[in-house]
Scaffold this motif. Structure first.
Motif, PDB file in Angstrom:
ATOM      1  N   ALA A  77      11.031   7.487   3.934  1.00 47.53           N
ATOM      2  CA  ALA A  77       9.841   7.817   3.968  1.00 47.53           C
ATOM      3  C   ALA A  77       8.848   6.805   4.355  1.00 47.53           C
ATOM      4  CB  ALA A  77       9.309   8.952   3.098  1.00 47.53           C
ATOM      5  N   ILE A  78       8.967   5.715   3.393  1.00 46.48           N
ATOM      6  CA  ILE A  78       8.390   4.674   3.731  1.00 46.48           C
ATOM      7  C   ILE A  78       8.467   3.831   4.807  1.00 46.48           C
ATOM      8  CG2 ILE A  78       7.972   2.244   2.743  1.00 46.48           C
ATOM      9  CD1 ILE A  78       8.571   3.341  -0.065  1.00 46.48           C
ATOM     10  N   VAL A  79       9.408   3.653   5.457  1.00 47.37           N
ATOM     11  CA  VAL A  79       9.878   3.083   6.915  1.00 47.37           C
ATOM     12  C   VAL A  79       9.152   3.915   7.968  1.00 47.37           C
ATOM     13  CG1 VAL A  79      11.459   2.451   8.280  1.00 47.37           C
ATOM     14  CG2 VAL A  79      11.820   2.089   5.955  1.00 47.37           C
ATOM     15  N   GLN A  80       9.135   5.219   7.707  1.00 50.50           N
ATOM     16  CA  GLN A  80       8.492   5.893   8.837  1.00 50.50           C
ATOM     17  C   GLN A  80       6.870   5.862   8.755  1.00 50.50           C
ATOM     18  OE1 GLN A  80      10.280   7.601  11.031  1.00 50.50           O
ATOM     19  NE2 GLN A  80      12.130   7.006   9.954  1.00 50.50           N
ATOM     20  N   GLU A  81       6.341   5.968   7.537  1.00 52.97           N
ATOM     21  CA  GLU A  81       5.031   5.568   7.576  1.00 52.97           C
ATOM     22  C   GLU A  81       4.612   4.267   7.906  1.00 52.97           C
ATOM     23  OE1 GLU A  81       1.147   5.851   4.116  1.00 52.97           O
ATOM     24  OE2 GLU A  81       3.248   6.664   3.572  1.00 52.97           O
ATOM     25  N   LEU A  82       5.451   3.151   7.711  1.00 50.19           N
ATOM     26  CA  LEU A  82       5.020   1.904   8.036  1.00 50.19           C
ATOM     27  C   LEU A  82       5.142   1.801   9.592  1.00 50.19           C
ATOM     28  CD1 LEU A  82       6.935  -0.133   5.608  1.00 50.19           C
ATOM     29  CD2 LEU A  82       4.438  -0.191   5.840  1.00 50.19           C
ATOM     30  N   ALA A  98      10.661  -0.725  -6.408  1.00 52.55           N
ATOM     31  CA  ALA A  98      11.563  -0.701  -5.340  1.00 52.55           C
ATOM     32  C   ALA A  98      13.086  -0.116  -5.622  1.00 52.55           C
ATOM     33  CB  ALA A  98      11.331  -2.142  -4.323  1.00 52.55           C
ATOM     34  N   GLU A  99      13.665  -0.846  -6.449  1.00 55.49           N
ATOM     35  CA  GLU A  99      14.871  -0.580  -7.248  1.00 55.49           C
ATOM     36  C   GLU A  99      15.029   0.844  -7.696  1.00 55.49           C
ATOM     37  OE1 GLU A  99      12.805  -2.869  -8.086  1.00 55.49           O
ATOM     38  OE2 GLU A  99      13.861  -4.757  -8.055  1.00 55.49           O
ATOM     39  N   ARG A 100      14.008   1.530  -7.861  1.00 51.02           N
ATOM     40  CA  ARG A 100      14.431   3.021  -8.107  1.00 51.02           C
ATOM     41  C   ARG A 100      14.025   4.009  -7.156  1.00 51.02           C
ATOM     42  NH1 ARG A 100      10.600   3.683 -13.263  1.00 51.02           N
ATOM     43  NH2 ARG A 100      11.445   5.841 -13.120  1.00 51.02           N
ATOM     44  N   LEU A 101      13.596   3.494  -5.930  1.00 52.00           N
ATOM     45  CA  LEU A 101      13.498   4.476  -4.878  1.00 52.00           C
ATOM     46  C   LEU A 101      14.498   4.964  -4.361  1.00 52.00           C
ATOM     47  CD1 LEU A 101      10.773   2.007  -2.821  1.00 52.00           C
ATOM     48  CD2 LEU A 101      10.067   4.378  -4.060  1.00 52.00           C
ATOM     49  N   SER A 102      14.488   6.215  -4.243  1.00 47.15           N
ATOM     50  CA  SER A 102      15.596   7.002  -3.499  1.00 47.15           C
ATOM     51  C   SER A 102      15.965   6.645  -1.986  1.00 47.15           C
ATOM     52  CB  SER A 102      15.532   8.637  -3.700  1.00 47.15           C
ATOM     53  OG  SER A 102      14.547   8.984  -3.012  1.00 47.15           O
ATOM     54  N   VAL A 103      16.831   6.972  -1.408  1.00 53.91           N
ATOM     55  CA  VAL A 103      17.358   6.810   0.064  1.00 53.91           C
ATOM     56  C   VAL A 103      16.129   7.587   0.785  1.00 53.91           C
ATOM     57  CG1 VAL A 103      18.565   7.299   1.904  1.00 53.91           C
ATOM     58  CG2 VAL A 103      19.595   6.442  -0.107  1.00 53.91           C
ATOM     59  N   GLU A 104      15.714   8.763   0.163  1.00 49.46           N
ATOM     60  CA  GLU A 104      14.632   9.545   1.116  1.00 49.46           C
ATOM     61  C   GLU A 104      13.415   8.773   0.931  1.00 49.46           C
ATOM     62  OE1 GLU A 104      16.797  10.649  -1.005  1.00 49.46           O
ATOM     63  OE2 GLU A 104      18.335  11.831   0.299  1.00 49.46           O
ATOM     64  N   LYS A 117       0.876  -1.090  -0.110  1.00 49.77           N
ATOM     65  CA  LYS A 117      -0.025   0.098   0.025  1.00 49.77           C
ATOM     66  C   LYS A 117       0.869   1.378   0.012  1.00 49.77           C
ATOM     67  CE  LYS A 117      -4.207  -1.755   2.423  1.00 49.77           C
ATOM     68  NZ  LYS A 117      -4.848  -1.434   3.595  1.00 49.77           N
ATOM     69  N   VAL A 118       1.994   1.297   0.798  1.00 55.95           N
ATOM     70  CA  VAL A 118       2.785   2.545   1.134  1.00 55.95           C
ATOM     71  C   VAL A 118       3.560   2.599  -0.220  1.00 55.95           C
ATOM     72  CG1 VAL A 118       4.432   3.427   2.174  1.00 55.95           C
ATOM     73  CG2 VAL A 118       2.612   2.361   3.516  1.00 55.95           C
ATOM     74  N   ILE A 119       4.220   1.653  -0.807  1.00 50.03           N
ATOM     75  CA  ILE A 119       5.188   1.673  -2.112  1.00 50.03           C
ATOM     76  C   ILE A 119       4.189   1.946  -3.227  1.00 50.03           C
ATOM     77  CG2 ILE A 119       6.664   0.127  -3.652  1.00 50.03           C
ATOM     78  CD1 ILE A 119       7.638  -1.412  -1.282  1.00 50.03           C
ATOM     79  N   ASN A 120       3.134   1.535  -3.299  1.00 49.14           N
ATOM     80  CA  ASN A 120       2.336   1.921  -4.600  1.00 49.14           C
ATOM     81  C   ASN A 120       1.793   3.363  -4.782  1.00 49.14           C
ATOM     82  OD1 ASN A 120       2.096  -0.817  -5.217  1.00 49.14           O
ATOM     83  ND2 ASN A 120       0.023  -1.244  -4.517  1.00 49.14           N
ATOM     84  N   LYS A 121       2.173   4.210  -3.562  1.00 50.35           N
ATOM     85  CA  LYS A 121       1.854   5.565  -3.626  1.00 50.35           C
ATOM     86  C   LYS A 121       2.822   6.227  -4.498  1.00 50.35           C
ATOM     87  CE  LYS A 121      -0.203   6.026   0.952  1.00 50.35           C
ATOM     88  NZ  LYS A 121       0.069   6.485   2.255  1.00 50.35           N
ATOM     89  N   TYR A 122       4.100   5.619  -4.646  1.00 45.89           N
ATOM     90  CA  TYR A 122       5.213   6.096  -5.327  1.00 45.89           C
ATOM     91  C   TYR A 122       5.247   5.819  -6.807  1.00 45.89           C
ATOM     92  CZ  TYR A 122       7.054   7.507  -0.761  1.00 45.89           C
ATOM     93  OH  TYR A 122       7.184   8.075   0.408  1.00 45.89           O
ATOM     94  N   ASN A 123       4.405   4.671  -7.267  1.00 39.82           N
ATOM     95  CA  ASN A 123       4.281   4.284  -8.474  1.00 39.82           C
ATOM     96  C   ASN A 123       5.428   3.819  -9.377  1.00 39.82           C
ATOM     97  OD1 ASN A 123       2.267   3.543 -10.617  1.00 39.82           O
ATOM     98  ND2 ASN A 123       2.828   5.763 -11.497  1.00 39.82           N
ATOM     99  N   ILE A 124       6.743   3.574  -8.681  1.00 42.95           N
ATOM    100  CA  ILE A 124       7.864   3.076  -9.191  1.00 42.95           C
ATOM    101  C   ILE A 124       8.229   1.541  -8.430  1.00 42.95           C
ATOM    102  CG2 ILE A 124       8.625   5.272  -9.971  1.00 42.95           C
ATOM    103  CD1 ILE A 124      10.229   5.675  -7.457  1.00 42.95           C
TER     104      ILE A 124
END
Length: 218
Positions: A180-185, A170-176, A161-168
Motif C-alpha cells: 500500500a505504501i508503494v502504491q501511494e508513493l 518498517a520492520e513491523r510493516l506487513s506485506v500488505e 510522510k507515508v510510513i508515518n501514517k502507520y505509526n510503526i
C-alpha cells in the motif's frame, strides 16, 4: 513557441511578487520538464536554502502525477516546510503552453504565517478571484510540501510522510502495508525520480525486485 522561451517570460513576475510581499516571501519559477534542475528563477531563497538548479519538490511530483493542472489553474494556501523545519504557507500557479500542457509552476512560500490562518481565509477572499478555477487547500485533503534542496531529500521526505501514517517501524510493516505504501508513493509520482526504487526498498527493509513486484500490482 518553444517552452523555454515561454517560461522565461515569467521570470520578471518572480521579482514582481517578491518585491510586493517582501523579504519573508520566497518566490520560485519551476521548469517541470527538467525535474532534476527544476528551479530556473528564485528570490529570497535563503528562506528554504534552495537555489538555481534545485529539484522539483515532493508535492510537485504529485501534481505531475495526478495532472491537477487539467482541472485547476492554481493550488492556493497549503502548508509547506523547509529542510530546517521552518513552516510556511504556499501557493502554486500552473504555467501551461498553448496546448494546455503543463510546462512550469510559480511557487510562492510565505514565512511565519500563523498555522490557523489557512482555516480563517474566507473562500471568497480576493486571492481566489485572481486565479480563475483555483483550488483552495481547504477544499481538498490536507496538502503539505517539503521544500528540499536535493532529490535524495525529496524521496526521503515522501517516504517518511507515508510510513508515518502507520505509526510503526518498517520492520513491523506487513506485506500488505508495504504494498500500500508503494502504491501511494507511485500515486505521488516519487518513482519518476531516478534511484527512488533503491531508496524505497532500503527504507522498507525489502528488495528492489519486491518493489517492482508491488508496482506491477494494480
Amino acid at each position: 513557441m518553444e517552452y523555454k522561451k515561454l517560461l522565461n517570460r515569467y521570470i520578471p513576475l518572480v521579482d514582481f511578487i517578491a518585491d510586493i510581499i517582501g523579504p519573508h516571501c520566497e518566490v520560485l519559477l519551476h521548469d517541470i520538464v527538467d525535474v532534476e534542475n527544476s528551479v530556473i528563477a528564485i528570490r529570497n531563497g535563503y528562506i528554504s536554502g534552495r537555489y538555481l538548479g534545485c529539484p522539483l519538490t515532493d508535492l510537485g511530483f504529485k501534481l505531475l502525477e495526478n495532472k491537477s493542472h487539467l482541472h485547476h489553474n492554481a493550488l492556493i494556501n497549503y502548508r509547506s516546510r523547509t529542510d530546517s523545519g521552518e513552516k510556511l504557507i504556499s501557493s502554486t500557479y500552473y504555467i501551461k503552453d498553448e496546448k494546455e500542457e503543463l510546462i512550469g509552476m510559480i511557487c510562492v512560500n510565505i514565512l511565519n504565517s500563523p498555522d490557523h490562518l489557512i482555516n480563517k481565509i474566507p473562500k471568497e477572499f480576493p486571492v481566489n478571484a485572481l486565479f480563475s478555477n483555483a483550488v483552495h487547500a481547504g477544499d481538498i485533503e490536507e496538502v503539505s510540501e517539503s521544500l528540499s534542496t536535493s532529490l535524495v531529500n525529496v524521496v526521503d521526505d515522501a517516504v517518511k510522510k507515508v510510513i508515518n501514517k502507520y505509526n510503526i517501524s518498517a520492520e513491523r510493516l506487513s506485506v500488505e502495508e508495504k504494498s500500500a505504501i508503494v502504491q501511494e508513493l507511485r500515486e505521488n509520482g516519487i518513482f519518476k525520480i531516478k534511484g527512488a526504487i533503491t531508496k524505497v526498498a532500503a527504507t522498507l527493509k525489502t528488495s528492489e525486485s519486491t518493489i517492482y513486484r508491488y508496482l506491477a500490482m494494480k
